[in-house]
Design a protein around this motif. Structure first.
Motif, PDB file in Angstrom:
ATOM      1  N   HIS A   1       0.690  -1.080  -0.079  1.00  0.00           N
ATOM      2  CA  HIS A   1      -0.103  -0.122  -0.090  1.00  0.00           C
ATOM      3  C   HIS A   1       0.882   1.312   0.112  1.00  0.00           C
ATOM      4  O   HIS A   1       0.523   2.171  -0.900  1.00  0.00           O
ATOM      5  CB  HIS A   1      -0.856   0.100   1.166  1.00  0.00           C
ATOM      6  CG  HIS A   1      -2.229  -0.729   1.067  1.00  0.00           C
ATOM      7  ND1 HIS A   1      -3.359  -0.707   1.942  1.00  0.00           N
ATOM      8  CD2 HIS A   1      -2.616  -1.742   0.321  1.00  0.00           C
ATOM      9  CE1 HIS A   1      -4.092  -1.532   1.515  1.00  0.00           C
ATOM     10  NE2 HIS A   1      -3.752  -2.298   0.404  1.00  0.00           N
TER      11      HIS A   1
ATOM     12  N   SER B   1       0.602   3.586  -3.377  1.00  0.00           N
ATOM     13  CA  SER B   1      -0.097   4.878  -3.260  1.00  0.00           C
ATOM     14  C   SER B   1       0.887   6.157  -3.146  1.00  0.00           C
ATOM     15  O   SER B   1       0.697   7.322  -3.701  1.00  0.00           O
ATOM     16  CB  SER B   1      -0.828   4.840  -1.824  1.00  0.00           C
ATOM     17  OG  SER B   1      -0.149   4.576  -0.706  1.00  0.00           O
ATOM     18  N   SER B   2       2.047   5.840  -2.854  1.00  0.00           N
ATOM     19  CA  SER B   2       3.231   6.849  -3.204  1.00  0.00           C
ATOM     20  C   SER B   2       3.478   7.299  -4.547  1.00  0.00           C
ATOM     21  O   SER B   2       3.800   8.327  -4.793  1.00  0.00           O
ATOM     22  CB  SER B   2       4.351   6.399  -2.316  1.00  0.00           C
ATOM     23  OG  SER B   2       4.458   6.317  -1.106  1.00  0.00           O
TER      24      SER B   2
ATOM     25  N   LEU C   1       1.425   7.003  -6.966  1.00  0.00           N
ATOM     26  CA  LEU C   1       0.337   7.600  -7.508  1.00  0.00           C
ATOM     27  C   LEU C   1       0.253   8.984  -6.818  1.00  0.00           C
ATOM     28  O   LEU C   1       0.087  10.065  -7.894  1.00  0.00           O
ATOM     29  CB  LEU C   1      -0.903   6.972  -7.060  1.00  0.00           C
ATOM     30  CG  LEU C   1      -1.353   5.695  -7.624  1.00  0.00           C
ATOM     31  CD1 LEU C   1      -2.533   5.238  -6.709  1.00  0.00           C
ATOM     32  CD2 LEU C   1      -1.322   5.662  -9.204  1.00  0.00           C
ATOM     33  N   GLY C   2       0.718   9.352  -5.521  1.00  0.00           N
ATOM     34  CA  GLY C   2       0.946  10.624  -5.228  1.00  0.00           C
ATOM     35  C   GLY C   2       1.918  11.553  -5.876  1.00  0.00           C
ATOM     36  O   GLY C   2       1.774  12.593  -6.209  1.00  0.00           O
TER      37      GLY C   2
ATOM     38  N   VAL D   1      -4.858   1.104 -12.050  1.00  0.00           N
ATOM     39  CA  VAL D   1      -5.293   1.469 -10.487  1.00  0.00           C
ATOM     40  C   VAL D   1      -6.415   0.800  -9.884  1.00  0.00           C
ATOM     41  O   VAL D   1      -6.448   0.144  -8.893  1.00  0.00           O
ATOM     42  CB  VAL D   1      -5.283   2.962 -10.330  1.00  0.00           C
ATOM     43  CG1 VAL D   1      -5.934   3.299  -9.043  1.00  0.00           C
ATOM     44  CG2 VAL D   1      -4.107   3.566 -10.726  1.00  0.00           C
TER      45      VAL D   1
ATOM     46  N   PHE E   1      -6.553  -1.818  -6.702  1.00  0.00           N
ATOM     47  CA  PHE E   1      -7.325  -1.411  -5.803  1.00  0.00           C
ATOM     48  C   PHE E   1      -8.114  -2.605  -5.317  1.00  0.00           C
ATOM     49  O   PHE E   1      -8.527  -2.780  -4.126  1.00  0.00           O
ATOM     50  CB  PHE E   1      -7.930  -0.275  -6.084  1.00  0.00           C
ATOM     51  CG  PHE E   1      -8.892   0.279  -5.145  1.00  0.00           C
ATOM     52  CD1 PHE E   1      -8.477   0.956  -3.969  1.00  0.00           C
ATOM     53  CD2 PHE E   1     -10.375  -0.060  -5.131  1.00  0.00           C
ATOM     54  CE1 PHE E   1      -9.262   1.272  -2.752  1.00  0.00           C
ATOM     55  CE2 PHE E   1     -11.129   0.475  -3.877  1.00  0.00           C
ATOM     56  CZ  PHE E   1     -10.743   1.214  -3.014  1.00  0.00           C
TER      57      PHE E   1
ATOM     58  N   THR F   1      -3.025   4.124   5.555  1.00  0.00           N
ATOM     59  CA  THR F   1      -1.877   4.299   4.865  1.00  0.00           C
ATOM     60  C   THR F   1      -1.988   4.688   3.400  1.00  0.00           C
ATOM     61  O   THR F   1      -1.227   5.483   2.870  1.00  0.00           O
ATOM     62  CB  THR F   1      -1.287   2.667   4.505  1.00  0.00           C
ATOM     63  OG1 THR F   1      -1.010   2.373   5.900  1.00  0.00           O
ATOM     64  CG2 THR F   1      -0.165   2.429   3.604  1.00  0.00           C
ATOM     65  N   LEU F   2      -2.995   4.502   2.664  1.00  0.00           N
ATOM     66  CA  LEU F   2      -3.108   4.879   1.269  1.00  0.00           C
ATOM     67  C   LEU F   2      -3.245   6.569   1.309  1.00  0.00           C
ATOM     68  O   LEU F   2      -2.553   6.822   0.451  1.00  0.00           O
ATOM     69  CB  LEU F   2      -4.603   4.273   0.768  1.00  0.00           C
ATOM     70  CG  LEU F   2      -4.721   2.688   0.580  1.00  0.00           C
ATOM     71  CD1 LEU F   2      -6.080   2.411   0.260  1.00  0.00           C
ATOM     72  CD2 LEU F   2      -3.790   2.423  -0.534  1.00  0.00           C
ATOM     73  N   PRO F   3      -4.165   7.145   1.896  1.00  0.00           N
ATOM     74  CA  PRO F   3      -3.972   8.534   1.717  1.00  0.00           C
ATOM     75  C   PRO F   3      -2.704   9.207   2.390  1.00  0.00           C
ATOM     76  O   PRO F   3      -2.151  10.254   1.901  1.00  0.00           O
ATOM     77  CB  PRO F   3      -5.371   9.122   2.611  1.00  0.00           C
ATOM     78  CG  PRO F   3      -5.636   7.940   3.426  1.00  0.00           C
ATOM     79  CD  PRO F   3      -5.173   6.667   2.824  1.00  0.00           C
TER      80      PRO F   3
ATOM     81  N   CYS G   1       0.210   8.018   2.581  1.00  0.00           N
ATOM     82  CA  CYS G   1       1.518   7.839   1.713  1.00  0.00           C
ATOM     83  C   CYS G   1       1.110   8.672   0.410  1.00  0.00           C
ATOM     84  O   CYS G   1       2.286   9.302  -0.254  1.00  0.00           O
ATOM     85  CB  CYS G   1       1.606   6.388   1.291  1.00  0.00           C
ATOM     86  SG  CYS G   1       2.296   5.382   2.870  1.00  0.00           S
ATOM     87  N   ALA G   2      -0.141   8.873   0.022  1.00  0.00           N
ATOM     88  CA  ALA G   2      -0.158   9.487  -1.113  1.00  0.00           C
ATOM     89  C   ALA G   2       0.199  11.226  -0.988  1.00  0.00           C
ATOM     90  O   ALA G   2       0.774  11.616  -1.836  1.00  0.00           O
ATOM     91  CB  ALA G   2      -1.568   9.344  -1.799  1.00  0.00           C
TER      92      ALA G   2
END
Length: 330
Positions: free
Chosen positions: A107, A111-112, A114-115, A131, A135, A311-313, A315-316
């Motif tokens: 994750h 997610s990183s 993508l961010g 994605v 997901f 973790t997802l938001p 790290c993004a």
């Protein structure tokens, strides 16, 4: 050109560090149940996991291609994008390791990426199909893990329900060594490939390569880094997974590991990056629930799930901030 080469080298170094931390952080995935049931001593379990993590990492590249070429448009990726993603994932892994939370390195890095990608080229850089695929795999696989662990444990209870406890323990102490080895192999296969994908993405970006193929030296580097990380072990996370979540006997450990490893291995062969942490945690909960629902320490389980979701938001956003800041400085 000189600056971009330095960034490429930075990517390779940071990716190797991330892979090392991944092995260090996720050792518990393969050996927590074996250690908690006292089937293997910690030293023997870690050594076995390190070797089989390395072997597993050298058996395929399907997941690497999904991570490196299936999430963001490679043509828009810069070395700074990849560096930012790796820094964010490393920071998150170290923070969660410190607090003993079995969060997902998968994750974190996905997610990183993508961010950092959005920070580099906007939302148009995202490959929506890829994605969505990742997901769905990350969300659905823990549910499958819970029920597969639950059903396998019910089957074993039906098969050995009338056997003497001493006979069952003796048998599954031997079988759990095999299931722990299977789990370590599958973990290396899926998790090390994610880092292979990141390094190859950086190489494709730097050399403007027309085809995404993982070089052999990248496979060897990632396999070795994960093996060394695993050899050091992540004892804080082992304690949470193997001892705090549910009380396990060898038969339960076998059911949890065999279920988790099978899911991970199938996913690896079709190129689906999963969270090995999520899978083994969910199968442990599924196996524990066959005793009675109260056998699972749901307070600990809830804390783990919250860490997964956050973790997802986290790290993004962290990767986006790092990438934006880096573009202002460099």
């Amino acid at each position: 050109m000189h600056d971009t080469y330095i960034l490429l080298v930075s990517v390779i170094v940071l990716a190797t560090i991330f892979d090392f931390i991944n092995g260090f952080h996720d050792t518990a995935n393969a050996i927590a149940t074996s250690v908690s049931t006292r089937v293997l001593s910690p030293k023997v379990a870690v050594a076995m996991a390190a070797v089989l993590n390395m072997v597993g990492a050298l058996t395929g590249t399907a997941v690497a291609k999904t991570v490196g070429a299936g999430l963001v448009e490679t043509i828009a990726v810069t070395q700074l994008t990849v560096v930012s993603a790796l820094l964010a994932a490393i920071i998150w892994d170290l923070l969660t390791w410190y607090f003993g939370l079995p969060t997902s390195s998968s994750h974190a890095i996905l997610s990183s990426m993508l961010g950092a990608g959005v920070a580099t080229a906007g939302t148009g850089i995202i490959i929506q199909k890829g994605v969505y695929k990742v997901f769905i795999g990350l969300v659905v696989s823990p549910v499958i893990g819970f029920f597969l662990g639950f059903l396998l444990m019910l089957l074993l209870m039906w098969m050995f329900g009338r056997s003497a406890p001493s006979v069952v323990n003796t048998l599954f102490k031997k079988l759990q060594i095999a299931s722990a080895a299977y789990m370590a192999f599958s973990h290396g296969n899926n998790d090390a490939q994610k880092t292979m994908g990141i390094i190859t993405l950086a190489l494709v970006s730097y050399y403007k390569l027309p085809v995404f193929n993982v070089p052999l030296w990248v496979m060897l580097l990632c396999a070795t880094a994960m093996a060394f990380g695993t050899a050091l072990g992540g004892w804080r996370v082992i304690k949470t997974l193997g001892m705090k979540l549910v009380h396990l006997q060898p038969i339960h450990g076998f059911a949890a590991e065999a279920s988790a490893a099978t899911i991970i291995e199938i996913a690896s062969r079709i190129g689906l990056p999963l969270s090995t942490t999520h899978i083994i945690s969910s199968t442990i909960m599924g196996v524990g629930a066959t005793k009675r629902l109260s056998a699972v320490r749901w307070g600990v389980a809830g804390r783990i799930v919250l860490a997964w979701v956050f973790t997802l938001p986290a790290c993004a956003i962290l990767a986006w901030v790092i990438c934006k800041a880096a573009h202002l400085v460099i």
